[in-house]
Design an enzyme around this catalytic site. Structure first.
Site, short mmCIF file in Angstrom:
data_model
loop_
_atom_site.label_atom_id
_atom_site.label_comp_id
_atom_site.label_asym_id
_atom_site.label_seq_id
_atom_site.Cartn_x
_atom_site.Cartn_y
_atom_site.Cartn_z
N GLU A 60 -71.84 32.34 -31.35
CA GLU A 60 -71.13 33.29 -32.21
C GLU A 60 -71.79 34.66 -32.17
O GLU A 60 -73.02 34.76 -32.03
CB GLU A 60 -71.06 32.82 -33.67
N THR A 61 -70.97 35.69 -32.31
CA THR A 61 -71.46 37.05 -32.52
C THR A 61 -70.92 37.52 -33.86
O THR A 61 -69.74 37.37 -34.15
CB THR A 61 -70.98 38.01 -31.41
#
Length: 284
Positions: A60-61
């Site tokens: 995830e970012t």
């Protein structure tokens, strides 16, 4: 949930086309660990563009945005937060929320005792707790599910292991919870090897990921290095999001905490997510 983080400072990514000709602050943060390059890594971007998520290729970012032009990352305590995998936006991500708080507390040097993140899952809170960061995440309740609907997916995930219970949680984006019998040992559980191609083929659109969990006991070997028993151990698989197995996930624990609170009659848990110990506190 109380957790440590490690922040790799000084990383920047030039995104000229996306946001104009300026540098975007970008950090890689290892959540749920006090060791560099351990835990579960997330990228954290200030004022960024979601296209960066594909380039970072982390599970995830996180994108932190100010609520108004008058706000700033150093002194404000309320921000908007969004999470993206390399291919899609997520409704909830615990480790990227922890990573975002770590970047603001330890790199940006925000002095607030508590941060509020406005998200698709409501307001989430991150507080300083000594050397740790404490997260308040929402409860996500699961409902009993007829395993027949997902029999191919279950088979691809746990192989020949028997199934004790199947549940489904829609509020976190669609998690299938599979509990396997207490007689399965920790060693067997950790050696379980899902058929990733089979999972991909059996995927249904309402499923975000698959949680597999086992009740801990002395008899099945679910104890830490000091001999302390885990309440439960778990694993999380979501190959359709670009990462076959998440090493530790906060959002899955919002489902697990709700389930095990009722099963065990407890509000404080000591769990293990394959590679990492997790302490959870549950309250309605």
């Amino acid at each position: 949930m109380e957790c440590p983080v490690v922040v790799h400072e000084g990383q920047k990514l030039n995104k000229m086309a996306a946001i104009g000709q300026k540098w975007v602050p970008l950090y890689q943060v290892d959540a749920f660990t006090d060791q560099p390059f351990g835990g579960n890594a997330a990228a954290v971007c200030l004022l960024g563009d979601e296209k960066i998520a594909a380039e970072m290729n982390q599970s995830e970012t996180a994108f932190i945005c100010k609520l108004s032009p008058q706000d700033d990352f150093i002194s404000s305590s309320v921000f908007r937060l969004r999470w993206f995998t390399p291919v899609s936006e997520m409704l909830l991500c615990g480790h990227a929320t922890l990573a975002s708080a770590g970047a603001l507390f330890y790199v940006i040097k925000n002095p607030s005792s508590q941060l509020t993140f406005q998200t698709l899952s409501g307001d989430l809170f991150a507080r300083r707790e000594g050397d740790f960061i404490s997260l308040d995440l929402p409860e996500n309740k699961s409902q009993p599910q007829d395993g027949g609907k997902y029999k191919d997916l279950i088979k691809a995930t746990i192989g020949s292991f028997p199934v004790q219970e199947v549940r489904f949680c829609s509020s976190v984006g669609g998690d299938l919870l599979i509990r396997i019998p207490d007689s399965i040992t920790r060693e067997q559980f950790e050696k379980m090897t899902p058929d990733i191609q089979g999972m991909m083929a059996a995927h249904q659109e309402e499923i975000r990921g698959v949680i597999v969990t086992l009740k801990g006991s002395l008899e099945n070997g679910c104890v830490d290095d000091e001999g302390v028993q885990y309440d439960f151990v778990s694993r999380f698989f979501d190959p359709w999001s670009g990462l076959p197995e998440d090493p530790v996930t906060g959002s899955a624990h919002t489902v697990l905490a709700s389930y095990w609170a009722k099963e065990l009659g407890k509000t404080e848990f000591y769990g293990k997510f394959v590679y990492f110990d997790v302490v959870l506190y549950f309250h309605d």
